[in-house]
Design a protein around this motif. Structure first.
Motif, short mmCIF file in Angstrom:
data_model
loop_
_atom_site.label_atom_id
_atom_site.label_comp_id
_atom_site.label_asym_id
_atom_site.label_seq_id
_atom_site.Cartn_x
_atom_site.Cartn_y
_atom_site.Cartn_z
N ALA A 176 8.14 -1.64 -10.79
CA ALA A 176 9.04 -1.62 -11.94
C ALA A 176 9.26 -0.20 -12.42
O ALA A 176 8.33 0.59 -12.55
CB ALA A 176 8.44 -2.47 -13.06
N GLY A 177 10.54 0.15 -12.63
CA GLY A 177 10.88 1.49 -13.09
C GLY A 177 11.07 2.50 -11.99
O GLY A 177 11.36 3.66 -12.25
N ALA A 178 10.91 2.06 -10.74
CA ALA A 178 11.03 3.00 -9.61
C ALA A 178 11.87 2.39 -8.50
O ALA A 178 11.49 2.40 -7.34
CB ALA A 178 9.65 3.39 -9.09
N ASN A 179 13.02 1.84 -8.85
CA ASN A 179 13.91 1.21 -7.89
C ASN A 179 14.79 2.25 -7.21
O ASN A 179 15.74 2.74 -7.81
CB ASN A 179 14.76 0.14 -8.57
CG ASN A 179 15.79 -0.49 -7.64
OD1 ASN A 179 15.66 -0.38 -6.42
ND2 ASN A 179 16.78 -1.12 -8.21
N LEU A 180 14.48 2.58 -5.97
CA LEU A 180 15.28 3.55 -5.21
C LEU A 180 16.19 2.87 -4.19
O LEU A 180 16.78 3.53 -3.35
CB LEU A 180 14.36 4.55 -4.51
CG LEU A 180 13.51 5.44 -5.43
CD1 LEU A 180 12.69 6.42 -4.61
CD2 LEU A 180 14.38 6.19 -6.43
N TYR A 181 16.29 1.55 -4.26
CA TYR A 181 17.15 0.83 -3.32
C TYR A 181 18.61 0.95 -3.75
O TYR A 181 18.91 1.07 -4.94
CB TYR A 181 16.71 -0.63 -3.22
CG TYR A 181 15.32 -0.77 -2.66
CD1 TYR A 181 15.10 -0.65 -1.29
CD2 TYR A 181 14.22 -0.97 -3.48
CE1 TYR A 181 13.83 -0.74 -0.76
CE2 TYR A 181 12.94 -1.06 -2.97
CZ TYR A 181 12.74 -0.94 -1.60
OH TYR A 181 11.48 -1.02 -1.08
N GLY B 280 0.78 -1.23 0.00
CA GLY B 280 0.00 0.00 0.00
C GLY B 280 0.82 1.28 0.00
O GLY B 280 1.68 1.50 -0.85
N ALA B 281 0.53 2.12 0.99
CA ALA B 281 1.19 3.43 1.06
C ALA B 281 2.70 3.29 1.23
O ALA B 281 3.47 4.07 0.66
CB ALA B 281 0.61 4.24 2.22
N LEU B 282 3.13 2.28 1.97
CA LEU B 282 4.57 2.07 2.17
C LEU B 282 5.24 1.71 0.84
O LEU B 282 6.34 2.21 0.54
CB LEU B 282 4.79 0.97 3.20
CG LEU B 282 6.24 0.75 3.65
CD1 LEU B 282 6.76 1.94 4.43
CD2 LEU B 282 6.34 -0.52 4.50
N TYR B 283 4.60 0.88 0.05
CA TYR B 283 5.11 0.49 -1.26
C TYR B 283 5.23 1.71 -2.17
O TYR B 283 6.26 1.92 -2.82
CB TYR B 283 4.14 -0.53 -1.86
CG TYR B 283 4.51 -1.08 -3.22
CD1 TYR B 283 5.15 -2.31 -3.34
CD2 TYR B 283 4.16 -0.41 -4.39
CE1 TYR B 283 5.46 -2.85 -4.59
CE2 TYR B 283 4.47 -0.94 -5.64
CZ TYR B 283 5.11 -2.16 -5.73
OH TYR B 283 5.40 -2.67 -6.98
N ASN B 284 4.17 2.52 -2.21
CA ASN B 284 4.17 3.69 -3.10
C ASN B 284 5.21 4.72 -2.67
O ASN B 284 5.87 5.34 -3.52
CB ASN B 284 2.78 4.32 -3.12
CG ASN B 284 1.75 3.42 -3.79
OD1 ASN B 284 2.08 2.64 -4.68
ND2 ASN B 284 0.50 3.52 -3.36
N GLU B 285 5.37 4.91 -1.37
CA GLU B 285 6.35 5.88 -0.91
C GLU B 285 7.78 5.41 -1.17
O GLU B 285 8.67 6.22 -1.46
CB GLU B 285 6.14 6.17 0.57
CG GLU B 285 4.87 6.98 0.83
CD GLU B 285 4.73 7.39 2.28
OE1 GLU B 285 5.67 7.13 3.06
OE2 GLU B 285 3.69 7.96 2.61
N ALA B 286 8.00 4.09 -1.07
CA ALA B 286 9.33 3.56 -1.35
C ALA B 286 9.71 3.73 -2.82
O ALA B 286 10.89 3.68 -3.16
CB ALA B 286 9.40 2.09 -0.96
#
Length: 235
Positions: A143-148, A110-116
């Motif tokens: 996909a396309g939003a890897n901030l790790y 949810g929100a945690l996924y989207n914020e990450a």
């Protein structure tokens, strides 16, 4: 050219019948472990079901927000968030260790996924908590939003039942058209994602999403029909 791709689903969220019916069509499941849903009993049940069907087991961690199903951002301190996520992870890990099966991945909810997918600080919190397990476990991310950070293994996730914005982000659930309800549209999107082809954004623009796993939401009204259709068409 077509290629094989994993199918995953978020389970243990209070829809017991769906958990049982959809598991045979999955290669990965993400088990709610107390943050937005789930408890010791549901964790035990879904882990046993995953073992029966040889489905990989992941932890579905979230803000500690059962009231809003983890789909709203909580105002919570970093230490509080870390403590909650650790508690959730170890609740599931205790069961997988007892059953002698591996925990294969972690997926925020949810929100945690989207914020990450938007804030590196949130991604780093999740990674730090996962590293405490002492295992090289990938984190499932949009996909396309890897901030790790480099070196952190990830599973790039695409959604068959959600609409995308032109920038590759998901359309917020608060907006009209965020969830696909036409089964034919869902199957077409699944085929395009699996084959590396462009899908259409909510504005009708082509968007390329490179992903490793396709998600079906277990709380979608047509979840089982979606799973059966994808298995038939893409299997």
């Amino acid at each position: 050219m077509t290629r094989a791709i994993d199918i995953n689903c978020d389970l243990g969220e209070g829809l017991d019948d769906i958990d049982h019916a959809i598991m045979p069509y999955l290669s990965q499941c993400n088990i709610a472990c107390g943050g937005h849903a789930g408890d010791a009993k549901s964790i035990e049940r879904v882990v046993s079901l995953a073992i029966e069907h040889e489905v990989s087991i992941g932890a579905h961690i979230s803000y500690p927000d059962r009231e809003h199903f983890g789909r709203r951002t909580l105002t919570i301190s970093e230490p509080e968030l870390k403590a909650s996520l650790e508690q959730q992870l170890f609740a599931l890990l205790e069961v997988t260790v007892r059953h002698n099966v591996p925990l294969t991945h972690v997926k925020p909810h949810g929100a945690l996924y989207n914020e990450a997918a938007k804030q590196e600080s949130i991604a780093l919190i999740i990674q730090e908590v996962v590293k405490k397990l002492g295992l090289p476990i990938p984190i499932m991310c949009l996909a396309g939003a890897n901030l790790y950070p480099p070196g952190q293994p990830v599973i790039r996730e695409g959604f068959v039942d959600r609409a995308y914005q032109t920038n590759g982000q998901l359309v917020p659930r608060s907006e009209s058209g965020a969830v696909h309800n036409d089964l034919e549209v869902i199957i077409q999107q699944a085929q395009a994602l699996r084959n590396g082809q462009a899908i259409l954004s909510i504005d009708g623009q082509p968007v390329h999403i490179a992903c490793d796993s396709l998600c079906i939401h277990g709380d979608h009204p047509q979840a089982l029909a979606i799973a059966e259709s994808i298995h038939r068409v893409l299997g």
